[in-house]
Design a protein around this motif. Structure first.
Motif, PDB file in Angstrom:
ATOM      1  N   ARG A  25     -41.660 -28.269 -74.124  1.00 17.41           N
ATOM      2  CA  ARG A  25     -41.688 -28.807 -72.608  1.00 17.41           C
ATOM      3  C   ARG A  25     -43.053 -28.032 -72.068  1.00 17.41           C
ATOM      4  NH1 ARG A  25     -36.397 -26.219 -70.417  1.00 17.41           N
ATOM      5  NH2 ARG A  25     -37.581 -26.451 -68.583  1.00 17.41           N
TER       6      ARG A  25
ATOM      7  N   GLN B 261     -41.133 -24.824 -64.811  1.00 16.74           N
ATOM      8  CA  GLN B 261     -42.138 -24.552 -66.118  1.00 16.74           C
ATOM      9  C   GLN B 261     -42.364 -22.892 -66.078  1.00 16.74           C
ATOM     10  OE1 GLN B 261     -44.962 -27.396 -64.990  1.00 16.74           O
ATOM     11  NE2 GLN B 261     -44.849 -28.222 -66.774  1.00 16.74           N
TER      12      GLN B 261
ATOM     13  N   ASN C  47     -43.596 -24.556 -77.848  1.00 15.41           N
ATOM     14  CA  ASN C  47     -42.477 -24.895 -76.950  1.00 15.41           C
ATOM     15  C   ASN C  47     -42.837 -26.517 -76.643  1.00 15.41           C
ATOM     16  OD1 ASN C  47     -41.066 -25.589 -74.100  1.00 15.41           O
ATOM     17  ND2 ASN C  47     -40.145 -23.703 -74.858  1.00 15.41           N
TER      18      ASN C  47
ATOM     19  N   LEU D 264     -39.463 -21.128 -67.341  1.00 21.89           N
ATOM     20  CA  LEU D 264     -39.490 -21.264 -69.008  1.00 21.89           C
ATOM     21  C   LEU D 264     -40.514 -20.139 -69.317  1.00 21.89           C
ATOM     22  CD1 LEU D 264     -38.429 -22.580 -71.275  1.00 21.89           C
ATOM     23  CD2 LEU D 264     -40.225 -24.447 -70.933  1.00 21.89           C
TER      24      LEU D 264
END
Length: 148
Positions: free
Chosen positions: A59, A108, A57, A111
């Motif tokens: 991010r 975060q 990922n 996520l």
């Protein structure tokens, strides 16, 4: 005669104790959540997929650059195994200590939860089972989110 009776009684007690020690100890039934996750092999497969997805990922992948994927997969497998009622014992760091320097914010964290849900969906884990696992993991957010 009295000595013989005492000796026979003692012998019978010892035989009973020896028999009790060798009799198999019944094992506790496996927890339903642990079973629903596929026991340790299923949890290991899920955590393998989960870690691979997190590292890939854009991010949040950088948060895991310093951690060997195999180690993280093993630690998460033990943690989820224990948390779900399985026979494993998680012996890794406490969540607060392992996350304190990572600077994780709520976005975060959310996520990561989404990535876990995607990994569970990919393994066809039923929604109710996903919710049970997420409910057990939810209290950890206090120790993982370090940036407000």
């Amino acid at each position: 005669m009295k000595t013989l009776a005492i000796w026979i009684s003692a012998l019978l007690l010892c035989a009973s104790a020896a028999h009790a020690q060798t009799a198999p100890v019944p094992q506790a039934p496996l927890a339903p959540l642990y079973q629903a996750l596929g026991e340790k092999p299923g949890i290991a497969a899920l955590m393998g997929d989960f870690v691979d997805r997190m590292k890939a990922n854009a991010r949040i992948g950088k948060l895991f650059d310093e951690i060997k994927p195999a180690y993280l997969k093993e630690q998460l497998t033990d943690q989820i195994c224990e948390l779900s009622g399985g026979p494993c014992k998680y012996e890794g760091e406490e969540m607060k200590k392992s996350h304190e320097k990572l600077g994780i914010d709520k976005a975060q964290f959310n996520l990561v939860v989404e990535i876990l849900q995607a990994a569970m969906d990919a393994r066809a884990i039923p929604f109710s089972t996903q919710n049970q696992l997420l409910a057990k993991l939810a209290p950890m957010h206090r120790d993982i989110i370090t940036v407000q």
